[in-house]
Write an enzyme that holds these catalytic residues in place. Structure first.
Site, PDB file in Angstrom:
ATOM      1  N   GLU A 180       5.030   3.574  12.917  1.00  0.00           N
ATOM      2  CA  GLU A 180       6.286   2.956  12.326  1.00  0.00           C
ATOM      3  C   GLU A 180       7.148   3.754  11.819  1.00  0.00           C
ATOM      4  O   GLU A 180       6.965   4.697  11.299  1.00  0.00           O
ATOM      5  CB  GLU A 180       5.687   1.981  11.490  1.00  0.00           C
ATOM      6  N   CYS A 205      12.807   6.211   7.113  1.00  0.00           N
ATOM      7  CA  CYS A 205      11.561   6.292   6.450  1.00  0.00           C
ATOM      8  C   CYS A 205      10.572   6.548   7.626  1.00  0.00           C
ATOM      9  O   CYS A 205      10.249   5.958   8.606  1.00  0.00           O
ATOM     10  CB  CYS A 205      11.304   5.084   6.046  1.00  0.00           C
ATOM     11  N   CYS A 207      -4.046   4.954   8.496  1.00  0.00           N
ATOM     12  CA  CYS A 207      -4.088   5.605   7.108  1.00  0.00           C
ATOM     13  C   CYS A 207      -5.749   5.838   6.681  1.00  0.00           C
ATOM     14  O   CYS A 207      -6.211   4.807   6.598  1.00  0.00           O
ATOM     15  CB  CYS A 207      -3.279   5.164   6.012  1.00  0.00           C
ATOM     16  N   CYS A 209      -5.695   1.564  -0.110  1.00  0.00           N
ATOM     17  CA  CYS A 209      -4.778   0.811  -0.995  1.00  0.00           C
ATOM     18  C   CYS A 209      -4.795  -0.446  -0.582  1.00  0.00           C
ATOM     19  O   CYS A 209      -4.581  -0.972   0.245  1.00  0.00           O
ATOM     20  CB  CYS A 209      -3.337   1.474  -1.027  1.00  0.00           C
ATOM     21  N   CYS A 246      -1.820  -2.498   1.074  1.00  0.00           N
ATOM     22  CA  CYS A 246      -1.027  -2.084   2.055  1.00  0.00           C
ATOM     23  C   CYS A 246      -1.783  -2.338   3.213  1.00  0.00           C
ATOM     24  O   CYS A 246      -3.073  -2.089   3.421  1.00  0.00           O
ATOM     25  CB  CYS A 246      -1.333  -0.545   1.916  1.00  0.00           C
ATOM     26  N   SER A 254       6.195  10.941  -0.353  1.00  0.00           N
ATOM     27  CA  SER A 254       5.491  10.027  -1.496  1.00  0.00           C
ATOM     28  C   SER A 254       3.951  10.224  -1.211  1.00  0.00           C
ATOM     29  O   SER A 254       3.531  10.225   0.021  1.00  0.00           O
ATOM     30  CB  SER A 254       5.787   8.758  -1.266  1.00  0.00           C
ATOM     31  N   LEU A 271       2.052   5.166  -7.952  1.00  0.00           N
ATOM     32  CA  LEU A 271       1.064   4.830  -9.178  1.00  0.00           C
ATOM     33  C   LEU A 271       0.410   3.634  -9.044  1.00  0.00           C
ATOM     34  O   LEU A 271      -0.916   3.569  -9.326  1.00  0.00           O
ATOM     35  CB  LEU A 271       1.933   5.066 -10.582  1.00  0.00           C
ATOM     36  N   ASN A 294       6.028  -6.321  -0.565  1.00  0.00           N
ATOM     37  CA  ASN A 294       6.234  -7.012   0.834  1.00  0.00           C
ATOM     38  C   ASN A 294       4.962  -7.953   1.079  1.00  0.00           C
ATOM     39  O   ASN A 294       3.940  -7.294   1.732  1.00  0.00           O
ATOM     40  CB  ASN A 294       6.857  -6.241   1.723  1.00  0.00           C
ATOM     41  N   CYS A 297       4.886  -2.346   5.207  1.00  0.00           N
ATOM     42  CA  CYS A 297       4.371  -0.856   5.675  1.00  0.00           C
ATOM     43  C   CYS A 297       3.163  -1.228   6.708  1.00  0.00           C
ATOM     44  O   CYS A 297       2.049  -1.793   6.048  1.00  0.00           O
ATOM     45  CB  CYS A 297       4.324   0.181   4.994  1.00  0.00           C
TER      46      CYS A 297
HETATM   47  S1  SF4 Z   1      -0.124   2.815   0.661  1.00  0.00           S
HETATM   48 FE1  SF4 Z   1       0.159   4.897   1.754  1.00  0.00          FE
HETATM   49  S2  SF4 Z   1      -1.531   5.964   1.257  1.00  0.00           S
HETATM   50 FE2  SF4 Z   1      -1.932   3.901   0.694  1.00  0.00          FE
HETATM   51  S3  SF4 Z   1      -3.071   3.167   2.409  1.00  0.00           S
HETATM   52 FE3  SF4 Z   1      -0.899   2.445   2.855  1.00  0.00          FE
HETATM   53  S4  SF4 Z   1      -0.038   4.108   3.964  1.00  0.00           S
HETATM   54 FE4  SF4 Z   1      -2.163   4.978   3.108  1.00  0.00          FE
END
Ligand code: SF4
Length: 366
Positions: free
Chosen positions: A93, A106, A113, A117, A120, A198, A222, A301, A344
């Site tokens: 993406e 971006c 990943c 998190c 996400c 980041s 953070l 988001n 994302c």
């Molecule tokens: S926020 Fe970034 S580091 Fe965390 S799971 Fe999503 S893509 Fe990975």
């Protein structure tokens, strides 16, 4: 798909070795590099200043492009989101964000990943694969070509942010190689101080970046002011807890040169990490570590099936005022492209889900 060498991921020196191994003069290396990166050509056929015989050999042994755009969405605010796919059919993406004085792209450093998190969507894909330097660079070339036309000069400067899918510091060598390639004056010429990477907090890499002279700007995600909450939202915190992370951040901050930027990112999740107490804890934490970096407050988001909603505008504003009352600079990031699957990982997750549905359907049909 391919055993061919992807030339977009090679430096000028590597390209020069590649062409001389083919029996070509060394200057062809620079010429092809400029064709790929400055003129942003995506096929050898378009490189009409190369002899036809050389183009034929290149077609046989190498590739000028590996990513293809699978879908594209354009927001009413001009933001464009791309879902690309790699030669081995993995999602990537990329987002193009036009701003008054510059453009920001971006990019993703990994497909999926490995970090978990909880706010996400990309996390839900797991790690599919780390991207090659060429795949990182191609995202920028594709976005610029789509917006301005292949080979056309861009009217504004381009800033890059490594905040797409993946943890850039878990694909460190490819990231640094891609940044070196993109900084070439004979290529895209996007220098490191125009790039912000980041990280979720890979402490040894933060320390390493502190030692690199030509380095990108750094942002640390953070998301929480206490270990208890950060363990829950960003489990990488169990490996490198806040005290350790912020000690590395302080080391990095001490090496900052004029013009370099260092920021914290704090995603605002309604009722989870956005209370007045959280704001006070965050300010105290940064002050205790004598960190002066600005905090970017990022509206979350929302996207199914993530369990969070964005904090209200009033809550974000109050959070900011509390930080500032304690001497911490804070900035509220404007949400962009909200109408086009802004979270994302949303495009990739939709794609994976569609693939899953298609597989399910084909199995039903059998
Ligand atoms: S926020 Fe970034 S580091 Fe965390 S799971 Fe999503 S893509 Fe990975």
């Amino acid at each position: 798909m391919t055993e061919k060498t992807s030339l977009v991921g090679l430096s000028i020196a590597e390209l020069t070795s590649f062409v001389t191994a083919l029996g070509e003069p060394a200057y062809r290396g620079k010429q092809i590099f400029a064709a790929l990166h400055q003129r942003r050509l995506r096929s050898f056929e378009e490189m009409t200043d190369l002899p036809k015989a050389l183009r034929d050999v290149l077609n046989e042994k190498a590739t000028a492009a590996t990513l293809i755009v699978e879908s594209k969405y354009q927001s009413t605010d001009g933001t464009r989101r791309y879902l690309m796919k790699t030669h081995d059919d993995l999602p990537v993406e990329t987002v193009f964000i036009p701003e008054e004085r510059r453009d920001t792209i971006c990019f993703s450093s990994q497909s999926g990943c490995p970090l978990q998190c909880t706010f996400c969507l990309t996390a839900q894909l797991g790690l599919l694969r780390s991207l090659t330097p060429g795949e990182i660079v191609e995202q920028i070339i594709i976005a610029l070509n789509d917006v301005y036309g292949a080979g056309e000069k861009t009217p504004r400067g381009t800033n890059l942010v490594g905040m797409g899918a993946g943890e850039p510091f878990l694909n460190f060598d490819s990231l640094l190689n891609a940044l070196r390639i993109m900084s070439e004056p004979q290529g895209l010429f996007i220098v490191p101080h125009r790039v912000t990477v980041s990280t979720a907090g890979i402490v040894p890499r933060i320390r390493e970046v502190a030692q690199i002279p030509d380095r990108p700007n750094l942002a640390i995600s953070l998301a929480a002011p206490t270990n208890e909450l950060r363990d829950e939202l960003m489990p990488i915190n169990k490996k490198w807890p806040l005290e350790e992370l912020l000690a590395a951040c302080k080391e990095f901050e001490e090496t900052l040169k004029p013009g370099e930027h260092f920021t914290f990112e704090y995603v605002m999740l309604a009722g989870k990490n956005d209370s007045e107490e959280h704001a006070r804890q965050l300010a105290n934490l940064l002050n205790r570590h004598e960190l002066h970096a600005k905090v970017n407050l990022i509206p979350h988001n929302p996207a199914e099936p993530l369990p969070y909603q964005p904090s209200s505008a009033d809550t974000v504003e109050r959070f900011k005022l509390i930080l500032e009352s304690k001497g911490v600079h804070a900035y509220i990031r404007k949400p962009r492209g909200r109408d086009i699957f802004a979270a994302c990982g949303q495009l990739a997750a939709r794609r994976e889900n569609n693939n899953f549905q298609a597989i399910k359907q084909s199995m039903v049909a059998l």
